[in-house]
Design a protein around this motif. Structure first.
Motif, PDB file in Angstrom:
ATOM      1  N   HIS A 119       0.865  -1.182   0.000  1.00 22.28           N
ATOM      2  CA  HIS A 119       0.000   0.000   0.000  1.00 22.28           C
ATOM      3  C   HIS A 119       0.899   1.228   0.000  1.00 22.28           C
ATOM      4  N   ALA A 120       0.367   2.338  -0.488  1.00 21.69           N
ATOM      5  CA  ALA A 120       1.169   3.562  -0.538  1.00 21.69           C
ATOM      6  C   ALA A 120       0.289   4.770  -0.234  1.00 21.69           C
ATOM      7  N   THR A 121       0.947   5.803   0.267  1.00 24.49           N
ATOM      8  CA  THR A 121       0.314   7.112   0.431  1.00 24.49           C
ATOM      9  C   THR A 121       1.122   8.100  -0.394  1.00 24.49           C
ATOM     10  N   LEU A 122       0.467   8.692  -1.372  1.00 27.52           N
ATOM     11  CA  LEU A 122       1.095   9.698  -2.217  1.00 27.52           C
ATOM     12  C   LEU A 122       0.840  11.067  -1.595  1.00 27.52           C
ATOM     13  N   HIS A 123       1.916  11.797  -1.342  1.00 26.28           N
ATOM     14  CA  HIS A 123       1.842  13.130  -0.754  1.00 26.28           C
ATOM     15  C   HIS A 123       2.273  14.157  -1.796  1.00 26.28           C
ATOM     16  N   LEU A 124       1.599  15.288  -1.811  1.00 32.62           N
ATOM     17  CA  LEU A 124       1.970  16.410  -2.678  1.00 32.62           C
ATOM     18  C   LEU A 124       1.842  17.691  -1.860  1.00 32.62           C
TER      19      LEU A 124
END
Length: 168
Positions: A119-124
């Motif tokens: 699983h991943a969390t993409l941050h911007l």
């Protein structure tokens, strides 16, 4: 009768792999973002990436560059904004019951190898040149199975970029 458990497992896997993407805006757009459109993309490295980091970083850079340009932001000088982005990864083992034989054709493989779901969390984060946060958001996504992780990352970046305010 053996087909019923296999169908249940397939249904469970399909349900897990097609979850809804719910982007979160952690810092709403600040007034200083309104008139800025020239952006510099800056990747913040993640040390726990299982794929070759350059492969996933290149894919993510391209997705964000294209998505931000659709929102009216362009790369170039003079730089007015910095777009920091990173991917936080989590791995969870796939638990199989030891009371029953593993389902499907991979039965012997699954009984010997430890499978993991990623699983991943993409941050911007968009900041001005003094690193004041002007907008920030994130989205959680699954990256399993591995053969579909690029497509899932593409969907996650699109969902997150839809939350970014349009540039003027």
């Amino acid at each position: 009768m053996r087909i019923f458990p296999v169908l249940l497992v397939c249904l469970a896997l399909a349900t897990c792999s097609s979850h809804l993407l719910l982007p979160q805006v952690t810092t709403p757009a600040q007034p200083g973002l309104r008139d800025l459109s020239s952006v510099q993309l800056i990747a913040v490295s993640a040390s726990n990436d299982s794929q070759a980091p350059t492969e996933r970083a290149a894919l993510l850079t391209g997705l964000l560059r294209d998505g931000l340009s659709l929102r009216g932001y362009r790369e170039g000088s003079p730089v007015q904004l910095r777009a920091y982005y990173w991917l936080g990864l989590r791995r969870e083992p796939v638990e199989l019951s030891t009371d029953l034989p593993p389902p499907g054709l991979l039965g012997p493989y699954q009984s010997v190898h430890r499978l993991q779901e990623e699983h991943a969390t993409l941050h911007l984060r968009l900041t001005d040149l003094q690193d004041q946060v002007l907008w920030e958001g994130q989205v959680d996504t699954g990256l399993s199975p591995a053969w579909d992780s690029d497509e899932q990352l593409h969907k996650a970046s699109n969902a997150l970029l839809q939350q970014v305010p349009m540039a003027r």
